[in-house]
Write a protein that holds these residues in place. Structure first.
Motif, PDB file in Angstrom:
ATOM      1  N   LYS A   1      -3.699   2.803  -5.958  1.00  0.00           N
ATOM      2  CA  LYS A   1      -2.311   3.405  -5.991  1.00  0.00           C
ATOM      3  C   LYS A   1      -1.425   2.464  -5.217  1.00  0.00           C
ATOM      4  O   LYS A   1      -1.293   2.917  -4.194  1.00  0.00           O
ATOM      5  CB  LYS A   1      -2.505   4.833  -5.337  1.00  0.00           C
ATOM      6  CG  LYS A   1      -3.128   5.779  -6.243  1.00  0.00           C
ATOM      7  CD  LYS A   1      -3.344   7.061  -5.522  1.00  0.00           C
ATOM      8  CE  LYS A   1      -3.882   8.153  -6.177  1.00  0.00           C
ATOM      9  NZ  LYS A   1      -3.836   9.527  -5.628  1.00  0.00           N
ATOM     10  N   ILE A   2      -1.732   1.279  -5.753  1.00  0.00           N
ATOM     11  CA  ILE A   2      -0.805   0.104  -4.857  1.00  0.00           C
ATOM     12  C   ILE A   2       0.104  -0.575  -5.649  1.00  0.00           C
ATOM     13  O   ILE A   2       0.301  -0.266  -7.155  1.00  0.00           O
ATOM     14  CB  ILE A   2      -1.782  -0.915  -4.037  1.00  0.00           C
ATOM     15  CG1 ILE A   2      -2.351  -1.588  -5.473  1.00  0.00           C
ATOM     16  CG2 ILE A   2      -2.680  -0.499  -3.286  1.00  0.00           C
ATOM     17  CD1 ILE A   2      -3.193  -2.741  -4.928  1.00  0.00           C
ATOM     18  N   LYS A   3       1.158  -1.099  -5.060  1.00  0.00           N
ATOM     19  CA  LYS A   3       1.868  -2.082  -6.047  1.00  0.00           C
ATOM     20  C   LYS A   3       1.962  -3.556  -5.539  1.00  0.00           C
ATOM     21  O   LYS A   3       1.219  -3.742  -4.569  1.00  0.00           O
ATOM     22  CB  LYS A   3       3.532  -1.454  -5.747  1.00  0.00           C
ATOM     23  CG  LYS A   3       3.869  -0.036  -6.171  1.00  0.00           C
ATOM     24  CD  LYS A   3       5.248   0.295  -5.786  1.00  0.00           C
ATOM     25  CE  LYS A   3       5.660   1.560  -6.530  1.00  0.00           C
ATOM     26  NZ  LYS A   3       7.086   1.918  -6.133  1.00  0.00           N
TER      27      LYS A   3
ATOM     28  N   ASP B   1       2.275   6.919 -10.228  1.00  0.00           N
ATOM     29  CA  ASP B   1       2.198   7.599  -8.932  1.00  0.00           C
ATOM     30  C   ASP B   1       0.828   7.986  -8.283  1.00  0.00           C
ATOM     31  O   ASP B   1       0.146   8.485  -9.060  1.00  0.00           O
ATOM     32  CB  ASP B   1       3.284   8.581  -8.846  1.00  0.00           C
ATOM     33  CG  ASP B   1       4.686   7.804  -9.222  1.00  0.00           C
ATOM     34  OD1 ASP B   1       5.638   8.364  -9.870  1.00  0.00           O
ATOM     35  OD2 ASP B   1       4.860   6.814  -8.825  1.00  0.00           O
TER      36      ASP B   1
ATOM     37  N   GLU C   1       0.810  -1.267  -0.146  1.00  0.00           N
ATOM     38  CA  GLU C   1       0.045  -0.096   0.193  1.00  0.00           C
ATOM     39  C   GLU C   1       0.912   1.206  -0.024  1.00  0.00           C
ATOM     40  O   GLU C   1       2.019   1.145   0.406  1.00  0.00           O
ATOM     41  CB  GLU C   1      -0.914  -0.088   1.203  1.00  0.00           C
ATOM     42  CG  GLU C   1      -2.014  -1.126   1.195  1.00  0.00           C
ATOM     43  CD  GLU C   1      -2.711  -1.151   2.490  1.00  0.00           C
ATOM     44  OE1 GLU C   1      -2.686  -0.215   3.250  1.00  0.00           O
ATOM     45  OE2 GLU C   1      -3.583  -2.171   2.505  1.00  0.00           O
ATOM     46  N   PRO C   2       0.127   2.211  -0.185  1.00  0.00           N
ATOM     47  CA  PRO C   2       1.132   3.797  -0.535  1.00  0.00           C
ATOM     48  C   PRO C   2       1.837   4.008   0.911  1.00  0.00           C
ATOM     49  O   PRO C   2       2.733   4.632   0.802  1.00  0.00           O
ATOM     50  CB  PRO C   2       0.066   4.737  -0.560  1.00  0.00           C
ATOM     51  CG  PRO C   2      -1.028   3.937  -1.252  1.00  0.00           C
ATOM     52  CD  PRO C   2      -1.121   2.688  -0.868  1.00  0.00           C
ATOM     53  N   SER C   3       0.974   3.521   2.153  1.00  0.00           N
ATOM     54  CA  SER C   3       1.548   3.908   3.491  1.00  0.00           C
ATOM     55  C   SER C   3       2.938   2.780   3.686  1.00  0.00           C
ATOM     56  O   SER C   3       3.481   2.915   4.830  1.00  0.00           O
ATOM     57  CB  SER C   3       0.612   3.505   4.528  1.00  0.00           C
ATOM     58  OG  SER C   3       0.255   1.995   4.501  1.00  0.00           O
TER      59      SER C   3
END
Length: 455
Positions: A438-440, A455, A413-415
């Motif tokens: 917005k995840i990888k 991004d 996650e972005p965090s």
């Protein structure tokens, strides 16, 4: 397949009593001559039954009546018809050889002589089995019956020259009367002469009788060999029976038949312990009618597959529920309805029956007919569908380059927090998820796909 010759010259009409019983043994058989007793049970209208019996007592000197002798018998009938159906047939052995398509030689002379002697000397006893067209009755007993009742043969003058003097013979009075009264069955004479295997000839004659009102027929090899009285210690093995049938069907493939043409094959039985002969019959008009023939075969294949599937399903149902009887007409109709409604093959139908059996045991329910398991169809198919979906997902997971063996893919996650989600097994779907959330993704395969994240 060559053009079928249906002219009168290709037809011979043997007497029907002899056609109905497997009195001949394969010419290639090495079995010693012995008394053979053939029996059939005939059920009467009142439920009682009588035994139809034929005893064949061969010549100890010349051997059993063989499939080659049957061809000689047909050859005599052909000469008899050409001569105007006289009571006493006068002929020469060279004429008989020509009708049978044999090259005239000393070996041919000896072969024909032995066949004619077997036809003359072998005796029959008929019990409740010989129909006499003159009296219009089936005789209770007919003893000391010979196919030929009189026979005179030409002799060999010396070692190198065959005396071609005239021979003569007479048929049994009973045979003669039945032949004149057309108590006969038409047979393609040229076809019989082309059949090389004695077993194939026995099967062909058997099929001519059983296929007259059928378009599809199957019989397991053990019962088939019993039907045609094919005896031998080696035939107790299914592998031997299969090998014999494979040789025989090479002669039987697409040969002319009195009701059309036959397509013969061998298939393994459902229980995997035997092989069965599968026969389809379809009409053939001419060699130029190829397109229509192909369509007819395809259509007939679908019909016979449906019929065979219904019988297989019902036989499995009866066996699974311990019902020792034949399927009823109502059950056949219900099976057909279920097969068409749910597009069932045998495996799916088998699953429904197995599911119904297990469910019935739990509730102590004992269905007496096929209609009694219809209530389980929906649940059984649902279970099967779930099983198939699970299998499909497992296969997709196995082939997927994104996820682990459990079908999970790592998520960042972005965090920076890590987690997992079920993988869609599709790179485009993963891209959309990456952009939207917005995840990888953290790929756990050796060769993960490469794509850029937004991004």
């Amino acid at each position: 397949m060559s053009k079928q010759n249906t002219s009168m010259e290709n037809i011979v009409r043997p007497e029907l009593n002899l056609e109905k019983w497997p009195i001949w043994v394969p010419a290639q058989s090495r079995s010693k001559p012995k008394l053979r007793v053939l029996e059939r049970k005939r059920v009467l209208d009142d439920g009682s039954f009588i035994i139809n019996k034929v005893e064949i007592n061969p010549s100890l000197k010349y051997g059993n009546l063989t499939t080659e002798d049957q061809k000689v018998w047909y050859g005599l009938l052909k000469l008899w018809e050409q001569a105007g159906k006289p009571q006493k047939l006068v002929f020469s052995l060279s004429q008989l050889a020509k009708v049978l398509g044999k090259t005239w030689s000393l070996n041919t002379f000896e072969s024909l002589k032995k066949s004619l002697l077997r036809l003359r000397i072998s005796t029959f006893s008929w019990e409740n089995s010989y129909y006499d067209s003159k009296s219009g009755q089936t005789l209770e007993v007919l003893d000391l019956f010979n196919i030929l009742t009189d026979l005179h043969l030409a002799k060999v003058k010396d070692e190198h020259k065959i005396n071609n003097e005239q021979c003569y013979c007479q048929f049994s009075d009973y045979l003669y009367d039945n032949l004149l009264n057309n108590y006969t069955k038409p047979v393609f004479f040229d076809t019989i002469l082309k059949i090389k295997s004695g077993v194939a000839q026995l099967i062909y004659k058997y099929l001519e009788l059983v296929m007259h009102n059928k378009t599809y027929y199957e019989r397991n090899s053990e019962k088939l060999f019993n039907d045609i009285c094919l005896e031998g210690e080696e035939y107790k093995f299914a592998s031997i029976r299969k090998r014999v049938l494979l040789i025989a069907i090479e002669d039987l493939k697409r040969i002319p038949f009195s009701g059309g043409a036959l397509e013969v094959s061998i298939e393994e039985t459902i229980d995997k312990i035997d092989w069965k002969l599968v026969v389809r019959k379809f009409p053939v008009k001419s060699e130029t009618d190829k397109v229509r023939k192909i369509k007819a075969i395809a259509k007939m294949d679908e019909v016979v597959k449906e019929e065979a599937l219904k019988e297989e399903v019902l036989n499995y149902f009866l066996e699974r529920f311990g019902l020792r009887r034949d399927a009823t007409k109502a059950e056949l109709e219900k099976a057909e309805e279920l097969i068409k409604t749910h597009n069932l093959d045998f495996e799916k139908a088998k699953h429904i029956i197995d599911f119904a059996k297990c469910s019935a045991i739990e509730t102590n329910y004992k269905p007496k007919n096929f209609n009694g398991i219809v209530q389980y169809v929906g649940e059984a198919l649902g279970q099967l569908q779930a099983k198939e979906l699970k299998t499909q997902l497992k296969e997709k997971t196995k082939k997927c380059n994104f996820c682990n063996e459990e079908g999970l893919i790592g998520v960042i996650e972005p965090s920076g927090r890590r987690g997992t989600l079920y993988c869609p097994h599709d790179s485009e779907a993963l891209k959309l998820k990456a952009i939207k959330w917005k995840i990888k993704f953290e790929f756990w395969s050796e060769n993960p796909p490469e794509f850029s994240y937004s991004d």
